[in-house]
Design an enzyme around this catalytic site. Sequence first.
Site: not given
Ligand SMILES: *Cc1c(COP(=O)(O)O)cnc(C)c1O
Length: 815
Positions: A356, A544-545, A550, A652, A656
């Site tokens: 990952h 995101k985190r 990032k 991911t 979304k």
């Molecule tokens: C999808 C999701 C992530 C991943 O987000 P990235 O932008 O791909 O890092 C992290 N936390 C939550 C709650 C999510 O639903």
Amino acid sequence: MKFDAQQFKEALTERLKRQYGKDITQANRHDLFDAVSASALELIMNNWMETRRQYDKKPTRQVYYLSAEFLMGRALGNNLINALIRDSVAEVLKEMNIDYNLLEDEEPDAGLGNGGLGRLAACFLDSLATLDYPGHGYGIRYEYGMFEQHIENGYQVEYPDNWLKHRDPWEIKRSDLAVTVKFGGRVAVRKGENGRDCFYVENAENVTAIPFDMPIVGYDTNTVNTLRLWQASSPNGFDLQLFNNMEYNRAVERQNSAENISRVLYPNDSGPSGKALRLKQQYFFTSASLQDLIRHFVHNHGTDFSKFPELHVIQLNDTHPVVAIPELMRILMDEYGMGWEDSWGIVAKTFAYTNHTILAEALEKWPIDIFQGLLPRIYQIVEEINRRFLIELRGKYPADYAKQNRMSIIANGMIHMAWLAIHGSFSVNGVAALHTELLKTQELKDWAELYPKKFNNKTNGVTQRRWLLSANPELANFITQKIGHGWEKDLSKLKQLEKFADDSAVQKDFLAIKRRNKERLADYLKVTQNEFLDPDSIFDVQIKRLHEYKRQLLNVLHIMYLYNRILEDPSFNPPARTYIFGAKAASGYRRAKSIIKLINTVAERINNDRRVRGKLRVVFVENYRVSVAEKLFPASDVSEQISTAGKEASGTGNMKFMINGALTLGTLDGANIEIVEEAGNENAFIFGLTADEILKIEKEHSYNPQKYLERNPHLAKVMNQLIDGTYDPTHQLFKELYDSLVYGIEGQRPDVYYVLADFDAYAAAQEQVAEAYTDSAAWAKKAILNIARSGKFSSDRTIEDYVRDIWKLKKVTVN
Ligand SMILES: *Cc1c(COP(=O)(O)O)cnc(C)c1O
């Protein structure tokens, strides 16, 4: 699923009476949530039992997804939707004067994960069940999941996430299936029947692993798979002797030490942890899961394990469960008397590993002393795996000692879990095309040369049931009106929306839906955080985190720049924007926490400055998690995916956003590349250095961030404002951020993530966004085309890829 309204009503009433001694008028919202969930589980139970029966009836190849994290979020809404009974249940409740939507909000998130990796595991389970594949999850039932984030005075403050405070109505405790996991002790040998040495461990600490099962309900199918989470407990309970001697603390010491194993989720995301307790967690759940599988196998097939790899494929989600490889060796050899060669023959056909991350600091390594102390027998086995592997390597590369050293599973006092994973698995996959390519040509080059056939790509995906059907009901209905049902189980059907992209009525409808989703988000943030959002502004969202790669910092520096420009230049009149952030920082990640403080400080300043009112607003959404994500994605216009190229394995969140009709503002990184490939360049805003360009800069050591400050006075001003008192009278709060970008500190290069190098390109892309947004019809067209072309990013597609190339499963129909 068959639904009888009267029966459901009775079940619900009965449950309230049994569980709470209340009738419907006395029950509070939480009682009702619990009773509705329990009644729904009863309905699901028949299918759950029948699914298990089908899988047991004849030998069936099944996949077991071993993951230290499952970021499930809430279960009630999702399970009702997948069982096709949400509307009926809501209807029944309405007749009883109960608002179903309020009950959903009573459910705490099952936040048993950090971010993308854990959420991917959850999406995969949903897709496996929906597609009728026999596939299950194994993990840890953390008593405390991801911490609850509060923002206090602009700082992140962490509180424990006591998600099990009330009982979880979705889990079933299976005490009958408990197993024992051993830690520590000393390896001993005795002679076995066949004269072979038999190894065992003396004086180990025994920990009981108790499984809790959660149903994974497939959408519009009878299949209900299982997520089995292990809880740690002491086999002896507390020490009554000590208690009677009034040594109360010591009396519960052993019990606490065992229970601590499943106490908390480590709140790290792609960073090191190195804690012995974490290794304990890893061995605890992998050993328990393997023992569970072996017991079931022996029960059905006896002790001829040659059929084991035909019936089991075990997917290792990152290196966290990789200790399963030597653990299966141990079970086969020490508990069933098999020889090394036969055991390895089985092990090497059973495991598949998903990588990952290529961030070097996130590759798991364990110091030998910690590992050996905790798992003495497992350490012996790892040593033997490595001894045999090194012989192979010497045969293959006799003169290349450097390579032999680089690839040794044990080296420099450390055990390299990724190396163990690659050597012990028959498949190694990355999670997006670029990521897999970088693994093969950079990070894992040696390994890809040694085992070229093992390497493959499986681009991530997300389940459209949760992230569109459930999270964005208005858009989902609208799509169904246009193209009919079918997309819920085959997202490629969204292609049919393309023909509406130019239809101005459809564009208007789309924009109206987006607008109402933005209003709903505004209402929610008004109630929860007293924030005022203008739904007519662009909702530009980065959720995101929090991590330096990032680049939330790039985003906030640009906001500071916009703010300056609006103040300086009265003729500068960009469309109104609301910048929305949501992010948790790992509790020990100081710089990430400074970035959160900076975002909140900038927000406070801008939101209280009348001069930019109606033009610019910054909102930090507290405690970002799945249930909040479900409100944010549908309300977003712009999807910020601005990681340093080459660093984000896939992402991911980007997917979304896409299926909810937000336009990507991003770098050519991770799955962004595949997203624009599908959406079309003209329907996204791509900027910045590419992974190749960054590689070149790094080879040449030619990066000089100062150059960018000299070149762009606006950027220089923004940078200076970090330390000149504009945002912080002490001049100290953001000095470390400043120094890390401009000079490099703590032995790091300056601006490791190329924030300054990409700033101008980012600002230009932001201008393109602003410009594009002013033409609402053209914007709607782009958004509709994004939705129409998002089919590839369903986790259903990802699962079909895994099934075809790695898992080789057959669908099982449950009657
Ligand atoms: C999808 C999701 C992530 C991943 O987000 P990235 O932008 O791909 O890092 C992290 N936390 C939550 C709650 C999510 O639903």
